[in-house]
Design an enzyme around this catalytic site. Sequence first.
Site, short mmCIF file in Angstrom:
data_model
loop_
_atom_site.label_atom_id
_atom_site.label_comp_id
_atom_site.label_asym_id
_atom_site.label_seq_id
_atom_site.Cartn_x
_atom_site.Cartn_y
_atom_site.Cartn_z
N LYS A 71 0.82 -1.21 0.00
CA LYS A 71 0.00 0.00 0.00
C LYS A 71 0.85 1.26 0.00
O LYS A 71 0.61 2.18 -0.80
CB LYS A 71 -0.94 -0.03 1.22
N THR A 73 4.02 1.47 -0.87
CA THR A 73 4.75 1.45 -2.13
C THR A 73 3.89 2.03 -3.25
O THR A 73 4.36 2.83 -4.07
CB THR A 73 5.16 0.01 -2.48
N ARG A 94 1.92 8.52 6.92
CA ARG A 94 2.17 8.44 8.37
C ARG A 94 3.65 8.16 8.63
O ARG A 94 4.36 7.66 7.77
CB ARG A 94 1.35 7.31 8.99
N LYS A 105 6.86 -6.60 10.86
CA LYS A 105 6.32 -5.97 9.65
C LYS A 105 7.38 -5.22 8.85
O LYS A 105 7.29 -5.10 7.62
CB LYS A 105 5.18 -5.02 10.04
N ALA A 273 -3.79 1.57 12.63
CA ALA A 273 -5.18 1.49 12.18
C ALA A 273 -5.94 0.34 12.81
O ALA A 273 -7.17 0.31 12.77
CB ALA A 273 -5.25 1.38 10.66
N PHE A 301 -3.51 -0.51 7.12
CA PHE A 301 -4.07 -1.85 6.97
C PHE A 301 -5.17 -1.88 5.90
O PHE A 301 -5.15 -1.09 4.97
CB PHE A 301 -4.55 -2.39 8.31
N PHE A 381 3.57 -8.71 -9.62
CA PHE A 381 4.66 -9.63 -9.31
C PHE A 381 5.02 -10.40 -10.58
O PHE A 381 4.16 -10.66 -11.43
CB PHE A 381 4.27 -10.62 -8.20
N TRP A 409 7.10 -0.80 -7.88
CA TRP A 409 8.18 -1.40 -7.09
C TRP A 409 9.40 -1.63 -7.97
O TRP A 409 10.53 -1.37 -7.59
CB TRP A 409 7.71 -2.71 -6.48
#
Length: 556
Positions: A71, A73, A94, A105, A273, A301, A381, A409
């Site tokens: 998210k 990224t 944030r 994480k 969140a 999230f 991907f 990415w």
Amino acid sequence: MKTDIEIAQEAVMIPIQEVAKKLDITEDELELYGKYKAKLSDDLWERVKDRPDGKLVLVTAINPTPAGEGKTTTSVGLGQAFGVLGKKAVVALREPSLGPCFGIKGGAAGGGYAQAVPMEDLNLHFTGDFHAITSANNLLAAMLDNHIQQGNVLGIDPRQVVWKRCLDMNDRVLRNIVVGLGRKTDGVVREDHFIITVASEIMAILCLAEDMADLKKRLGRIIVAYNYDGDPVTADQIHATGAMAALLKDAIKPNLIQTLEHTPVLVHGGPFANIAHGCNSIRATRTALKLADITVTEAGFGADLGAEKFFDIKCRMAGLKPDAVVLVATVRALKYNGGVPKDQLSGENLDALKKGIVNLEKHIENLQKYGVPIVVTLNSFITDTEAEVSYIRSFCEERGCEFALSEVWEKGGKGGVALAEAVLKTLETKPSQFKPIYDDDMSLKDKITTVAKEIYGADGVSFAPAAETELKKIEAMGFRSLPVCMAKTQYSLSDDPARLGRPEHFTITVREVYISSGAGFVVALTGSVMTMPGLPKVPAANGIDVNDDGVITGLY
């Protein structure tokens, strides 16, 4: 492929003054923290506050999985892509918590060639905002216990102290502690608790406050305890408001950094969140809307948590009207929701995809209830197949959503052009009809039930006796009109993290409710969610190091 930190460390950053010029910010409106970080002065807001707002785009996601969604990224890459297209854009994020950085994480600066930099600074101490919030929180706790020790003229019941200490670290042994042990001069013995800094009400207050005056009002309203008559005791009554505000005088100012492609990024505040409201500060978002044509922001999230709170808490309080929402998913994550183990996600599996896409479907339905047009993006991907992507594209378009692949990415801004164009098309052709999902005048119980049924898909809500009692008390105190902040596992639409996909025939259990009167919302704790996480068996901290030249490794 290089690691995220290797890519970030090889980046050629430009001085932050040059980044500021992209938004027409003068050097006098910056408060510098070295070469590549700065805070925005109050003078800047006074100069731009009457400008019309640009467009506001929220980036959210399906429920997080071990397969990864990307998210942040996507948020960073979308901002970079707007730059490729010649649009004046800014990203509003944030600040990362140290807990996940050293836990499981990892950081929150994006990934690959879509990162906010300096990456190590952002993920570690940054400009000290979290330290200031931690200090303000614990100053209030110290002054509260000192008041009890020094005669307790307010008649505080030590058994009804509700203010907790905090630490920006995952430390399970601090969840439940006893303080005041030792001699009589060491304080009154009582049970106490620690929460992680990002769950502190002061974090929420910083993110929701409009200015210093509003910050002080909110700090003063914090309920820290109840007296022997059951009446609330506030931070104002402890005489802690001014000192807390002094600690936060710099932290309240938004921070400016850049992406790998020098797109401006405002990074400010960082409530979780799953246990808080999960959005960056109102001040940063409002400032971004005045400075750029398009502001890309995110909420933590999945959309059941971050987006719901963005809409029902942040937008409600700040009067914001989002123009579009980008919903991030991956083929891998959808197959994981369809029952495929993490180590078997590389192979094509349309059956699992069709089974797991119900999670994406529910999030689309939820976002449509708010009246905001949706763009679904797949974070690409190399293992994704044409058949899988084609199926998801058709699925989304049949439900009235724009669709685009994201390759940010791997390719940075150029890999996000298709997504940026889809967002621009949505902004131009689909006007937002934004409206929160519940009204202010509903009862707190009805607000909680509305979120549980409409957003989570629950059949209903089971309130523990303690929660029932507290809800009645909170409404009797005059807080009925406040929004609710649901604390729930991020891994499932239900309150059971093991129930993937789109769970049905379940009940949400609310075990505890409490008032965050300074922040201006009521928190409902569901299931087994905790406000102080613990470290995993092998924490990320095991692999983090710094060499003799001061170069950090292992941070991701």
